[in-house]
Write an enzyme that holds these catalytic residues in place. Structure first.
Site, mmCIF file in Angstrom:
data_model
loop_
_atom_site.group_PDB
_atom_site.id
_atom_site.type_symbol
_atom_site.label_atom_id
_atom_site.label_comp_id
_atom_site.label_asym_id
_atom_site.label_seq_id
_atom_site.Cartn_x
_atom_site.Cartn_y
_atom_site.Cartn_z
ATOM 1 N N PRO A 18 0.793 -1.228 0.000
ATOM 2 C CA PRO A 18 0.000 0.000 0.000
ATOM 3 C C PRO A 18 0.830 1.286 0.000
ATOM 4 C CG PRO A 18 -0.059 -1.071 2.143
ATOM 5 C CD PRO A 18 0.595 -2.034 1.203
ATOM 6 N N ASN A 19 0.315 2.245 -0.720
ATOM 7 C CA ASN A 19 0.846 3.612 -0.801
ATOM 8 C C ASN A 19 2.121 3.748 -1.626
ATOM 9 O OD1 ASN A 19 -1.192 4.927 0.783
ATOM 10 N ND2 ASN A 19 -0.301 3.910 2.561
ATOM 11 N N ARG A 26 5.414 12.488 -2.763
ATOM 12 C CA ARG A 26 5.470 13.003 -1.392
ATOM 13 C C ARG A 26 6.603 12.322 -0.630
ATOM 14 N NH1 ARG A 26 -0.784 13.254 -0.123
ATOM 15 N NH2 ARG A 26 -1.248 14.967 -1.511
ATOM 16 N N TYR A 31 11.619 8.480 1.069
ATOM 17 C CA TYR A 31 11.471 7.392 0.098
ATOM 18 C C TYR A 31 12.164 7.639 -1.236
ATOM 19 C CZ TYR A 31 7.945 5.904 3.438
ATOM 20 O OH TYR A 31 7.300 5.508 4.587
ATOM 21 N N ASN A 82 7.884 -5.874 -1.048
ATOM 22 C CA ASN A 82 7.825 -4.716 -0.163
ATOM 23 C C ASN A 82 6.358 -4.571 0.226
ATOM 24 O OD1 ASN A 82 7.833 -2.368 1.248
ATOM 25 N ND2 ASN A 82 8.875 -1.133 -0.312
ATOM 26 N N ALA A 85 3.370 -0.741 4.719
ATOM 27 C CA ALA A 85 2.943 -0.728 6.131
ATOM 28 C C ALA A 85 2.413 -2.085 6.591
ATOM 29 C CB ALA A 85 1.886 0.353 6.335
ATOM 30 N N HIS A 88 4.323 -4.409 9.009
ATOM 31 C CA HIS A 88 4.292 -4.270 10.468
ATOM 32 C C HIS A 88 2.982 -4.731 11.091
ATOM 33 C CE1 HIS A 88 7.594 -1.835 9.129
ATOM 34 N NE2 HIS A 88 6.794 -0.947 8.573
ATOM 35 N N ASP A 95 1.242 -15.357 6.629
ATOM 36 C CA ASP A 95 0.712 -16.717 6.499
ATOM 37 C C ASP A 95 0.657 -17.142 5.029
ATOM 38 O OD1 ASP A 95 0.422 -16.998 9.209
ATOM 39 O OD2 ASP A 95 -1.752 -16.741 9.235
ATOM 40 N N GLU A 106 12.526 -9.740 1.477
ATOM 41 C CA GLU A 106 11.793 -8.546 1.925
ATOM 42 C C GLU A 106 12.652 -7.316 1.657
ATOM 43 O OE1 GLU A 106 10.759 -8.702 6.068
ATOM 44 O OE2 GLU A 106 10.309 -6.557 6.154
ATOM 45 N N HIS A 108 12.839 -2.852 1.673
ATOM 46 C CA HIS A 108 12.275 -1.554 2.050
ATOM 47 C C HIS A 108 13.154 -0.446 1.501
ATOM 48 C CE1 HIS A 108 9.347 -3.348 4.642
ATOM 49 N NE2 HIS A 108 10.295 -4.137 5.119
ATOM 50 N N LEU A 109 12.516 0.592 1.032
ATOM 51 C CA LEU A 109 13.244 1.763 0.549
ATOM 52 C C LEU A 109 13.985 2.431 1.707
ATOM 53 C CD1 LEU A 109 10.184 2.986 -1.456
ATOM 54 C CD2 LEU A 109 12.372 2.465 -2.542
ATOM 55 N N SER A 110 13.258 2.657 2.790
ATOM 56 C CA SER A 110 13.842 3.326 3.952
ATOM 57 C C SER A 110 14.418 2.283 4.899
ATOM 58 C CB SER A 110 12.764 4.145 4.669
ATOM 59 O OG SER A 110 11.715 3.296 5.110
ATOM 60 N N ARG A 115 13.710 4.385 11.985
ATOM 61 C CA ARG A 115 12.466 5.152 11.988
ATOM 62 C C ARG A 115 11.666 4.865 13.268
ATOM 63 N NH1 ARG A 115 9.534 4.801 6.446
ATOM 64 N NH2 ARG A 115 8.548 6.637 7.383
ATOM 65 N N ARG A 119 7.789 0.631 13.272
ATOM 66 C CA ARG A 119 8.269 0.066 11.992
ATOM 67 C C ARG A 119 9.402 -0.938 12.194
ATOM 68 N NH1 ARG A 119 5.869 3.542 8.090
ATOM 69 N NH2 ARG A 119 5.574 5.617 8.950
HETATM 70 O O1 CA2 Z 1 10.586 1.886 3.347
HETATM 71 C C1 CA2 Z 1 9.716 1.178 2.824
HETATM 72 O O2 CA2 Z 1 9.848 0.665 1.707
HETATM 73 C C2 CA2 Z 1 8.371 0.982 3.528
HETATM 74 O O3 CA2 Z 1 7.926 -0.358 3.252
HETATM 75 C C3 CA2 Z 1 7.429 2.012 2.935
HETATM 76 C C4 CA2 Z 1 6.058 2.056 3.598
HETATM 77 C C5 CA2 Z 1 6.204 2.151 5.119
HETATM 78 O O4 CA2 Z 1 4.935 2.058 5.725
HETATM 79 C C6 CA2 Z 1 7.116 1.066 5.682
HETATM 80 O O5 CA2 Z 1 7.235 1.259 7.080
HETATM 81 C C7 CA2 Z 1 8.486 1.120 5.035
HETATM 82 C C8 CA2 Z 1 5.277 3.254 3.060
HETATM 83 C C9 CA2 Z 1 4.991 3.164 1.561
HETATM 84 C C10 CA2 Z 1 5.102 4.468 0.832
HETATM 85 O O6 CA2 Z 1 4.305 5.467 1.442
HETATM 86 C C11 CA2 Z 1 4.320 6.737 0.904
HETATM 87 C C12 CA2 Z 1 3.499 7.632 1.548
HETATM 88 C C13 CA2 Z 1 3.436 8.934 1.109
HETATM 89 C C14 CA2 Z 1 4.200 9.332 0.001
HETATM 90 C C15 CA2 Z 1 5.023 8.421 -0.647
HETATM 91 C C16 CA2 Z 1 5.063 7.122 -0.191
#
Ligand code: CA2
Length: 160
Positions: A18-19, A26, A31, A82, A85, A88, A95, A106, A108-110, A115, A119
């Site tokens: 997601p996201n 953003r 990211y 990836n 969220a 977590h 499963d 697995e 992750h960008l960050s 953090r 997370r």
């Molecule tokens: O660092 C990562 O790749 C994460 O999986 C990214 C997730 C975050 O919830 C994980 O803790 C770490 C978030 C996805 C991207 O969310 C955005 C939100 C707003 C703007 C751009 C990306």
């Protein structure tokens, strides 16, 4: 969905949670500046270099990610994941990965450990081959290399 088929028999599912479709628009300080489409292009190029076929899927819905993992069985030999969220929170995704028992890396960008504390825990890490976190888009490329090396049975340490 993006599929790159270069005629080889090793197939890898790339799953974005997601996201991640918001990338590049953003929070670039966390990211990076690349969009998901740009990351997918880099992955497609890396897959061509590695001579593997990748199928890329992104979903904002937990159940769709679970279904994508189920559908990988018999189609793909490994998963680059990836879960965003859901990393977590989602026992269901863990499963599903454990259920299909496909080697999973697995990514992750960050760096999730630098953090917020919520997370720091991943439901997926214990059932993954390994985790790459904190290298921006390069986490995906390094993750794909690691997964393909594993699937091809290269043991990097044994080469020394
Ligand atoms: O660092 C990562 O790749 C994460 O999986 C990214 C997730 C975050 O919830 C994980 O803790 C770490 C978030 C996805 C991207 O969310 C955005 C939100 C707003 C703007 C751009 C990306």
């Amino acid at each position: 969905m993006v599929t790159s088929n270069n005629g080889t028999s090793l197939n890898v599912l790339v799953l974005h949670g997601p996201n991640l479709n918001l990338l590049g628009k953003r929070e670039p300080e966390i990211y990076g500046v690349l969009t998901l489409v740009e990351i997918d292009r880099l992955l497609t190029k890396k897959a061509e270099e590695l001579k593997v076929c990748i199928k890329i899927q992104q979903s904002n819905h937990e159940g769709e990610l679970v279904t994508a993992i189920h559908e990988a069985l018999g189609q793909q030999q490994g998963i680059l994941n990836n879960a965003g969220a859901y990393t977590h929170t989602s026992v269901a995704i863990r499963d599903a990965l454990a259920g299909v028992a496909l080697p999973t890396v697995e990514v992750h960008l960050s760096n999730i450990y630098r953090r917020e504390e919520f997370r720091h825990h991943s439901w997926i890490a214990p059932i993954a081959l390994g985790q790459i976190s904190g290298f921006g888009a390069n986490s995906y490329l390094l993750g794909l290399e690691a997964l393909v090396s594993h699937l091809r049975n290269y043991d990097l340490l044994s080469l020394q």
